[in-house]
Write a protein that holds these residues in place. Sequence first.
Motif, PDB file in Angstrom:
ATOM      1  N   ASP A  22       0.816  -1.216   0.000  1.00 49.14           N
ATOM      2  CA  ASP A  22       0.000   0.000   0.000  1.00 49.14           C
ATOM      3  C   ASP A  22       0.851   1.267   0.000  1.00 49.14           C
ATOM      4  N   THR A  23       2.159   1.150   0.259  1.00 48.16           N
ATOM      5  CA  THR A  23       3.046   2.316   0.245  1.00 48.16           C
ATOM      6  C   THR A  23       3.799   2.445  -1.073  1.00 48.16           C
ATOM      7  N   GLN A  24       3.609   1.492  -1.990  1.00 42.45           N
ATOM      8  CA  GLN A  24       4.372   1.475  -3.238  1.00 42.45           C
ATOM      9  C   GLN A  24       3.548   2.019  -4.407  1.00 42.45           C
ATOM     10  N   PRO A  25       4.249   2.560  -5.423  1.00 40.74           N
ATOM     11  CA  PRO A  25       3.529   3.095  -6.590  1.00 40.74           C
ATOM     12  C   PRO A  25       3.126   1.980  -7.557  1.00 40.74           C
ATOM     13  N   VAL A  26       2.256   1.108  -7.102  1.00 45.33           N
ATOM     14  CA  VAL A  26       1.738   0.018  -7.925  1.00 45.33           C
ATOM     15  C   VAL A  26       0.220   0.096  -7.929  1.00 45.33           C
ATOM     16  N   PRO A  27      -0.421  -0.441  -8.967  1.00 45.71           N
ATOM     17  CA  PRO A  27      -1.885  -0.383  -8.995  1.00 45.71           C
ATOM     18  C   PRO A  27      -2.492  -1.134  -7.822  1.00 45.71           C
ATOM     19  N   LYS A  28      -3.593  -0.632  -7.337  1.00 48.89           N
ATOM     20  CA  LYS A  28      -4.322  -1.284  -6.250  1.00 48.89           C
ATOM     21  C   LYS A  28      -5.481  -2.075  -6.856  1.00 48.89           C
TER      22      LYS A  28
END
Length: 151
Positions: A22-28
Amino acid sequence: NQKVLKELQKYKTLYEKHEFWDTQPVPKSSPLGTDVEGEIEKGKLDEVRQEPYNLPAGFSWADINLEDETELNEVYELLRDHYVEDSDHMFRFDYQKDFLKWALLPPKQYPDWVCGVRGGKNNKLFGFITGVPVKLRIKGKMIKMTEINFL
């Protein structure tokens, strides 16, 4: 009905909070398929750090010249001996030198995007990272990106 609930329970963790991801720039992921397409994080070149991060004492950043046979051999040996190996020590990548040059020195490559970490009495190569400029066509739109490899 119970069978369906049991099957859904298997996928529940995909949509729960994740302390790291949830802290990373990846799609949720969203359970109802309402994911939004597009850039994960809009690039802001003016916010990119211009100075390299400090390394521990005895180590330094180094530009790596893959056209130099000695440096190419150092990179080859580092990757061969330390890059990817399975937990059973049965499988390891062995990228040949010609392949490394082909993959990491495309036309219009930026020399400072091929770098390493050196240290010790003999200035040994301890780490290696590359960036390769790429253009991807996504749904008809050409996008400039960077492929990071051998981190």
